[in-house]
Design an enzyme around this catalytic site. Structure first.
Site, PDB file in Angstrom:
ATOM      1  N   HIS A  83       0.832  -1.200   0.000  1.00 19.88           N
ATOM      2  CA  HIS A  83       0.000   0.000   0.000  1.00 19.88           C
ATOM      3  C   HIS A  83       0.866   1.250   0.000  1.00 19.88           C
ATOM      4  O   HIS A  83       1.967   1.253   0.558  1.00 19.88           O
ATOM      5  CB  HIS A  83      -0.999   0.004   1.160  1.00 19.88           C
ATOM      6  CG  HIS A  83      -0.407   0.140   2.524  1.00 19.88           C
ATOM      7  ND1 HIS A  83      -0.204   1.362   3.126  1.00 19.88           N
ATOM      8  CD2 HIS A  83      -0.001  -0.775   3.423  1.00 19.88           C
ATOM      9  CE1 HIS A  83       0.297   1.183   4.342  1.00 19.88           C
ATOM     10  NE2 HIS A  83       0.446  -0.104   4.547  1.00 19.88           N
TER      11      HIS A  83
ATOM     12  N   ASP B 123      -0.608   4.476   0.699  1.00 12.78           N
ATOM     13  CA  ASP B 123      -1.135   5.534   1.567  1.00 12.78           C
ATOM     14  C   ASP B 123      -0.363   5.490   2.882  1.00 12.78           C
ATOM     15  O   ASP B 123       0.252   4.476   3.224  1.00 12.78           O
ATOM     16  CB  ASP B 123      -2.641   5.338   1.832  1.00 12.78           C
ATOM     17  CG  ASP B 123      -2.955   3.989   2.460  1.00 12.78           C
ATOM     18  OD1 ASP B 123      -2.464   2.962   1.950  1.00 12.78           O
ATOM     19  OD2 ASP B 123      -3.670   3.942   3.491  1.00 12.78           O
TER      20      ASP B 123
ATOM     21  N   ASP C  74       6.287   1.937   6.553  1.00  9.40           N
ATOM     22  CA  ASP C  74       4.887   1.528   6.407  1.00  9.40           C
ATOM     23  C   ASP C  74       4.209   2.401   5.360  1.00  9.40           C
ATOM     24  O   ASP C  74       3.705   3.440   5.695  1.00  9.40           O
ATOM     25  CB  ASP C  74       4.200   1.640   7.760  1.00  9.40           C
ATOM     26  CG  ASP C  74       2.766   1.149   7.727  1.00  9.40           C
ATOM     27  OD1 ASP C  74       2.371   0.527   6.750  1.00  9.40           O
ATOM     28  OD2 ASP C  74       2.033   1.428   8.700  1.00  9.40           O
TER      29      ASP C  74
ATOM     30  N   GLU D  15      -5.163   1.426   2.994  1.00  5.78           N
ATOM     31  CA  GLU D  15      -4.864   0.414   4.008  1.00  5.78           C
ATOM     32  C   GLU D  15      -4.974   1.001   5.401  1.00  5.78           C
ATOM     33  O   GLU D  15      -5.432   0.352   6.325  1.00  5.78           O
ATOM     34  CB  GLU D  15      -3.461  -0.149   3.782  1.00  5.78           C
ATOM     35  CG  GLU D  15      -3.157  -1.427   4.575  1.00  5.78           C
ATOM     36  CD  GLU D  15      -2.697  -1.187   6.007  1.00  5.78           C
ATOM     37  OE1 GLU D  15      -2.792  -2.116   6.829  1.00  5.78           O
ATOM     38  OE2 GLU D  15      -2.252  -0.070   6.344  1.00  5.78           O
ATOM     39  N   GLU D  16      -4.539   2.255   5.551  1.00 14.43           N
ATOM     40  CA  GLU D  16      -4.468   2.845   6.892  1.00 14.43           C
ATOM     41  C   GLU D  16      -5.842   3.224   7.447  1.00 14.43           C
ATOM     42  O   GLU D  16      -5.959   3.583   8.613  1.00 14.43           O
ATOM     43  CB  GLU D  16      -3.552   4.073   6.883  1.00 14.43           C
ATOM     44  CG  GLU D  16      -2.106   3.763   6.517  1.00 14.43           C
ATOM     45  CD  GLU D  16      -1.392   2.861   7.527  1.00 14.43           C
ATOM     46  OE1 GLU D  16      -1.990   2.510   8.553  1.00 14.43           O
ATOM     47  OE2 GLU D  16      -0.228   2.505   7.263  1.00 14.43           O
TER      48      GLU D  16
ATOM     49  N   HIS E 206       3.882   4.711  12.103  1.00 19.62           N
ATOM     50  CA  HIS E 206       2.841   5.605  12.617  1.00 19.62           C
ATOM     51  C   HIS E 206       3.393   6.604  13.644  1.00 19.62           C
ATOM     52  O   HIS E 206       2.628   7.327  14.266  1.00 19.62           O
ATOM     53  CB  HIS E 206       1.664   4.841  13.242  1.00 19.62           C
ATOM     54  CG  HIS E 206       0.961   3.932  12.281  1.00 19.62           C
ATOM     55  ND1 HIS E 206      -0.298   3.447  12.511  1.00 19.62           N
ATOM     56  CD2 HIS E 206       1.324   3.449  11.076  1.00 19.62           C
ATOM     57  CE1 HIS E 206      -0.663   2.673  11.491  1.00 19.62           C
ATOM     58  NE2 HIS E 206       0.322   2.659  10.621  1.00 19.62           N
TER      59      HIS E 206
HETATM   60 ZN   LIG Z   1       1.006  -0.849   6.472  1.00 17.34          ZN
END
Ligand SMILES: [Zn+2]
Length: 469
Positions: free
Chosen positions: A84, A86, A115, A149-150, A440
């Site tokens: 992903h 995003d 990520d 995805e997030e 994150h």
């Molecule tokens: Zn991820």
């Protein structure tokens, strides 16, 4: 040899990754429209991947601008790599601009490096390098790219509605050596349906109660408003004593005759509630000793009987364990009560493969009906599981071991990864044992070593599965 092959591409890998990192691909609903289903950033990042594909001679296929794929290989069997592009919002406190990557001798620092833009580029380069080696493909490959995805996985939901499901695949969006199982994740609400008419005046009346906002977190805060007729000081004293006995922080205040009680707990992820402290359930436990109005007493009795100090479904009769996937866990993430409408418990229950979810829910529903409670299932994601000794999992792990010398075993988790979108898929990297996990968080980075080592592992794995395989 694989690592040497990657070495020839290191500068390009960094350059292409930097281009992707510069795109602020955060979901923005207020800027979303048909052409940008989750906002302009995610769409731009998706288009960026198509541009790389075009430059490198791959076909790509877009699915409503919310997901898409890059196609490689040849053959009848389809292998999937699920990535992903995003990212979560940058948040505060960065030492550099999160969308202007800083490349040092060792690291690349920007939102999305771990990520999942770094691993996405690593997997993309593994395919590109093999393609430029002119290997003799035996399988087709789809590098499937999502842009949501997030948040809500609208990307994969949309994608797999119409597009071909790979026979096998991995998601480079977690950790090595491989995550081969993920618990089922469900949420449900337990609602109080019956209200008791008060014949006698109770000593104490629960006016309102509030704790927690998210099903998948242990609430670290709880507040109760209690109407107290007399003996206010006694209640406050008992509360102080309760806090110190239970080793909790909290406070009490009196606001125009209403006693406001506050308890602080410890927030942890709802997949492992036993290591947190549920402020809400503790405060209810304290209130259970008061002679409260009947509706409130009924609500609190429920917690005492089924929820308090029960993190593994034991009090609800849902205790279940398997050696491969561990225990059922139950997190009471949201608790609310007001005297007009009664109360409600929001539960996040996670369960291993083999747990009879529907049966357990039906039985529990019947049991609590008699107590004046009903029950609504919010969502239920089934467990995701691929046998540990499946040749596919074994192959991925063996490549990891060969390249790192680390003999780690594949494992299962209580959380959910992107891999569960695949019928038969596992999460595979790109975090290593020693990688600092700043997903994150502020100052997210990937080390160059991690990026290139992951590329090299993907390179060999894809070769063994899609060329030798
Ligand atoms: Zn991820």
């Amino acid at each position: 040899m694989w690592r040497e092959k990657v070495q020839e591409y290191e500068d390009q890998i960094i350059e292409d990754l930097n281009g992707l990192l510069k795109i602020e691909s955060v979901r923005e609903d207020n800027k979303a429209d048909e052409d940008h289903p989750v906002g302009p950033g995610p769409r731009e990042a998706l288009d960026y991947m198509y541009k790389l594909a075009q430059r490198d001679g791959f076909e790509s296929h877009d699915v409503d601008h919310i997901a898409g794929r890059i196609e490689a290989g040849e053959g009848s069997d389809l292998f999937g790599i699920l990535c992903h592009v995003d990212v979560v919002p940058a948040g505060e406190g960065w030492d550099s601009n999160p969308f202007d990557p800083v490349v040092t001798d060792k690291d690349i620092i920007a939102r999305g490096t771990l990520d999942d833009k770094g691993p996405t580029i690593a997997a993309y380069y593994a395919v590109k390098i093999l393609n430029e080696m002119n290997v003799n493909w035996k399988k087709r490959i789809h590098i499937i790219i999502g842009t949501d995805e997030e948040s809500d996985w609208l990307c994969t939901d949309r994608y797999f509605k119409t597009e071909e499901m790979p026979a096998l695949g991995f998601a480079p969006d977690a950790e090595f050596p491989a995550i081969h199982g993920e618990k089922g994740i469900s949420t449900f609400d337990i609602k109080q349906t019956s209200k008791d008419d008060e014949l006698d005046e109770p000593d104490y009346e629960l006016i309102s109660f509030k704790s927690g906002q998210r099903y998948n977190m242990v609430p670290d805060e709880a507040e109760a408003h209690v109407g107290v007729k007399e003996n206010m000081t006694d209640v406050i004293q008992n509360f102080e004593q309760y806090l110190s006995e239970q080793n909790l922080d909290g406070e009490s205040t009196v606001d125009s005759g209403v006693l406001v009680l506050n308890v602080q707990g410890k927030a942890v992820h709802g997949m492992d509630p036993s290591i947190g402290v549920n402020a809400g359930l503790y405060l209810l436990n304290f209130l259970s000793a008061l002679n409260l109005d009947k509706t409130a007493a009924n609500f609190i009795d429920f917690s005492e009987k089924y929820l308090f100090e029960s993190h593994f479904g034991e009090k609800m009769g849902m205790k279940y364990h398997t050696d491969t996937m561990g225990d059922v866990t139950t997190n009471i993430g949201v608790i609310s009560y007001d005297k007009e409408n009664g109360g409600q418990y929001g539960v996040n229950l996670r369960y291993p493969q083999g747990f009879e979810f529907e049966e357990a829910m039906d039985r529990f529903k019947n049991e609590i009906k008699q107590l004046g409670f009903t029950f609504e299932i919010g969502k239920d994601q089934k467990p995701h599981y691929v046998e540990k000794d499946d040749p596919f999992v074994q192959k991925l792990v063996q490549v990891y071991r060969e390249q790192t010398g680390d003999e780690a075993e594949p494992y299962t988790i209580g959380g959910g990864t992107y891999a569960r979108n695949l019928d038969k898929g596992v999460a595979y990297g790109a975090m290593f044992k020693g990688s600092e996990d700043l997903m994150h968080q502020k100052n997210e980075y990937i080390s160059k070593k991690q990026l290139f080592d992951a590329t090299s592992i993907y390179l060999q794995s894809i070769y063994e599965i899609c060329v030798e395989g």
